[in-house]
Design a protein around this motif. Structure first.
Motif, PDB file in Angstrom:
ATOM      1  N   ARG A  65      30.383  44.186 -10.836  1.00  0.00           N
ATOM      2  CA  ARG A  65      31.049  43.699 -12.053  1.00  0.00           C
ATOM      3  C   ARG A  65      30.323  42.510 -12.653  1.00  0.00           C
ATOM      4  N   ASP A  66      29.820  41.637 -11.805  1.00  0.00           N
ATOM      5  CA  ASP A  66      29.085  40.466 -12.300  1.00  0.00           C
ATOM      6  C   ASP A  66      27.803  40.884 -13.023  1.00  0.00           C
ATOM      7  N   ILE A  67      27.161  41.935 -12.532  1.00  0.00           N
ATOM      8  CA  ILE A  67      25.938  42.430 -13.165  1.00  0.00           C
ATOM      9  C   ILE A  67      26.248  42.928 -14.572  1.00  0.00           C
ATOM     10  N   ASP A  68      27.272  43.769 -14.686  1.00  0.00           N
ATOM     11  CA  ASP A  68      27.652  44.300 -16.001  1.00  0.00           C
ATOM     12  C   ASP A  68      28.067  43.184 -16.947  1.00  0.00           C
ATOM     13  N   ARG A  69      28.822  42.217 -16.441  1.00  0.00           N
ATOM     14  CA  ARG A  69      29.268  41.094 -17.273  1.00  0.00           C
ATOM     15  C   ARG A  69      28.076  40.279 -17.747  1.00  0.00           C
ATOM     16  N   ALA A  70      27.127  40.006 -16.845  1.00  0.00           N
ATOM     17  CA  ALA A  70      25.937  39.222 -17.200  1.00  0.00           C
ATOM     18  C   ALA A  70      25.103  39.955 -18.244  1.00  0.00           C
ATOM     19  N   LEU A  71      24.963  41.264 -18.100  1.00  0.00           N
ATOM     20  CA  LEU A  71      24.195  42.050 -19.068  1.00  0.00           C
ATOM     21  C   LEU A  71      24.882  42.056 -20.425  1.00  0.00           C
ATOM     22  N   ASN A  72      26.200  42.265 -20.433  1.00  0.00           N
ATOM     23  CA  ASN A  72      26.951  42.223 -21.694  1.00  0.00           C
ATOM     24  C   ASN A  72      26.817  40.868 -22.364  1.00  0.00           C
ATOM     25  N   ASP A  73      26.951  39.807 -21.579  1.00  0.00           N
ATOM     26  CA  ASP A  73      26.879  38.444 -22.118  1.00  0.00           C
ATOM     27  C   ASP A  73      25.521  38.150 -22.743  1.00  0.00           C
ATOM     28  N   ILE A  74      24.439  38.542 -22.067  1.00  0.00           N
ATOM     29  CA  ILE A  74      23.102  38.229 -22.585  1.00  0.00           C
ATOM     30  C   ILE A  74      22.803  39.042 -23.848  1.00  0.00           C
ATOM     31  N   MET A  75      23.294  40.271 -23.915  1.00  0.00           N
ATOM     32  CA  MET A  75      23.085  41.089 -25.117  1.00  0.00           C
ATOM     33  C   MET A  75      23.846  40.489 -26.300  1.00  0.00           C
ATOM     34  N   THR A  76      25.077  40.079 -26.054  1.00  0.00           N
ATOM     35  CA  THR A  76      25.886  39.451 -27.101  1.00  0.00           C
ATOM     36  C   THR A  76      25.247  38.148 -27.567  1.00  0.00           C
ATOM     37  N   GLU A  77      24.787  37.345 -26.616  1.00  0.00           N
ATOM     38  CA  GLU A  77      24.136  36.076 -26.955  1.00  0.00           C
ATOM     39  C   GLU A  77      22.871  36.311 -27.781  1.00  0.00           C
ATOM     40  N   ALA A  78      22.106  37.341 -27.420  1.00  0.00           N
ATOM     41  CA  ALA A  78      20.871  37.648 -28.148  1.00  0.00           C
ATOM     42  C   ALA A  78      21.170  37.995 -29.611  1.00  0.00           C
ATOM     43  N   ILE A  79      22.243  38.726 -29.826  1.00  0.00           N
ATOM     44  CA  ILE A  79      22.611  39.098 -31.194  1.00  0.00           C
ATOM     45  C   ILE A  79      23.109  37.881 -31.959  1.00  0.00           C
ATOM     46  N   GLN A  80      23.950  37.075 -31.320  1.00  0.00           N
ATOM     47  CA  GLN A  80      24.493  35.886 -31.985  1.00  0.00           C
ATOM     48  C   GLN A  80      23.401  34.895 -32.352  1.00  0.00           C
ATOM     49  N   LYS A  81      22.437  34.712 -31.457  1.00  0.00           N
ATOM     50  CA  LYS A  81      21.381  33.730 -31.691  1.00  0.00           C
ATOM     51  C   LYS A  81      20.163  34.335 -32.388  1.00  0.00           C
ATOM     52  N   LYS A  82      20.255  35.632 -32.692  1.00  0.00           N
ATOM     53  CA  LYS A  82      19.150  36.360 -33.329  1.00  0.00           C
ATOM     54  C   LYS A  82      17.836  36.234 -32.542  1.00  0.00           C
ATOM     55  N   ALA A  83      17.965  36.379 -31.225  1.00  0.00           N
ATOM     56  CA  ALA A  83      16.793  36.319 -30.349  1.00  0.00           C
ATOM     57  C   ALA A  83      15.921  37.560 -30.595  1.00  0.00           C
ATOM     58  N   LYS A  84      14.632  37.387 -30.517  1.00  0.00           N
ATOM     59  CA  LYS A  84      13.700  38.499 -30.698  1.00  0.00           C
ATOM     60  C   LYS A  84      13.598  39.348 -29.433  1.00  0.00           C
ATOM     61  N   MET A  85      13.816  38.689 -28.262  1.00  0.00           N
ATOM     62  CA  MET A  85      13.614  39.390 -27.003  1.00  0.00           C
ATOM     63  C   MET A  85      14.487  38.793 -25.902  1.00  0.00           C
ATOM     64  N   VAL A  86      14.897  39.680 -24.980  1.00  0.00           N
ATOM     65  CA  VAL A  86      15.575  39.254 -23.761  1.00  0.00           C
ATOM     66  C   VAL A  86      14.729  39.744 -22.597  1.00  0.00           C
ATOM     67  N   GLU A  87      14.413  38.830 -21.692  1.00  0.00           N
ATOM     68  CA  GLU A  87      13.686  39.182 -20.476  1.00  0.00           C
ATOM     69  C   GLU A  87      14.733  39.331 -19.372  1.00  0.00           C
ATOM     70  N   ILE A  88      14.791  40.507 -18.764  1.00  0.00           N
ATOM     71  CA  ILE A  88      15.735  40.763 -17.678  1.00  0.00           C
ATOM     72  C   ILE A  88      14.931  40.929 -16.401  1.00  0.00           C
ATOM     73  N   ILE A  89      15.316  40.177 -15.372  1.00  0.00           N
ATOM     74  CA  ILE A  89      14.596  40.216 -14.105  1.00  0.00           C
ATOM     75  C   ILE A  89      15.517  40.785 -13.017  1.00  0.00           C
ATOM     76  N   PRO A  90      15.415  42.098 -12.768  1.00  0.00           N
ATOM     77  CA  PRO A  90      16.198  42.667 -11.682  1.00  0.00           C
ATOM     78  C   PRO A  90      15.508  42.480 -10.332  1.00  0.00           C
ATOM     79  N   GLY A  91      14.264  42.107 -10.340  1.00  0.00           N
ATOM     80  CA  GLY A  91      13.511  41.927  -9.108  1.00  0.00           C
ATOM     81  C   GLY A  91      12.879  43.243  -8.672  1.00  0.00           C
TER      82      GLY A  91
END
Length: 83
Positions: free
Chosen positions: A15-41
């Motif tokens: 659940r934390d993984i899904d929440r973190a992914l949702n949060d970063i996608m929403t933040e990227a749209i709100q802040k108009k980020a060009k890119m999100v780097e996701i590090i799953p390892g």
């Protein structure tokens, strides 16, 4: 602007993984980020597969432009946005 999400600390908490992914996608749209780097390892690759499945969901797919797998680092993904 580039945002970064490191999933190392929550790799075994579904659940934390899904929440973190949702949060970063929403933040990227709100802040108009060009890119999100996701590090799953690197690990077994299961977390990366989970992230790719998340990104492939129809409602999520509409949020971003494209996903790029890092050719030099197996444990990293880039999600590109067009605003």
């Amino acid at each position: 602007m580039k945002l970064k999400l490191d999933l190392h600390d929550i790799y075994n908490k579904g659940r934390d993984i899904d929440r973190a992914l949702n949060d970063i996608m929403t933040e990227a749209i709100q802040k108009k980020a060009k890119m999100v780097e996701i590090i799953p390892g690197k690990g077994s690759g299961q977390l990366k597969k989970r992230v790719l499945r998340f990104l492939d969901q129809k409602d999520v797919k509409q949020m971003y432009h494209r996903v790029e797998k890092d050719s030099k680092n197996f444990g990293r993904l880039f999600v590109h946005f067009k605003h």
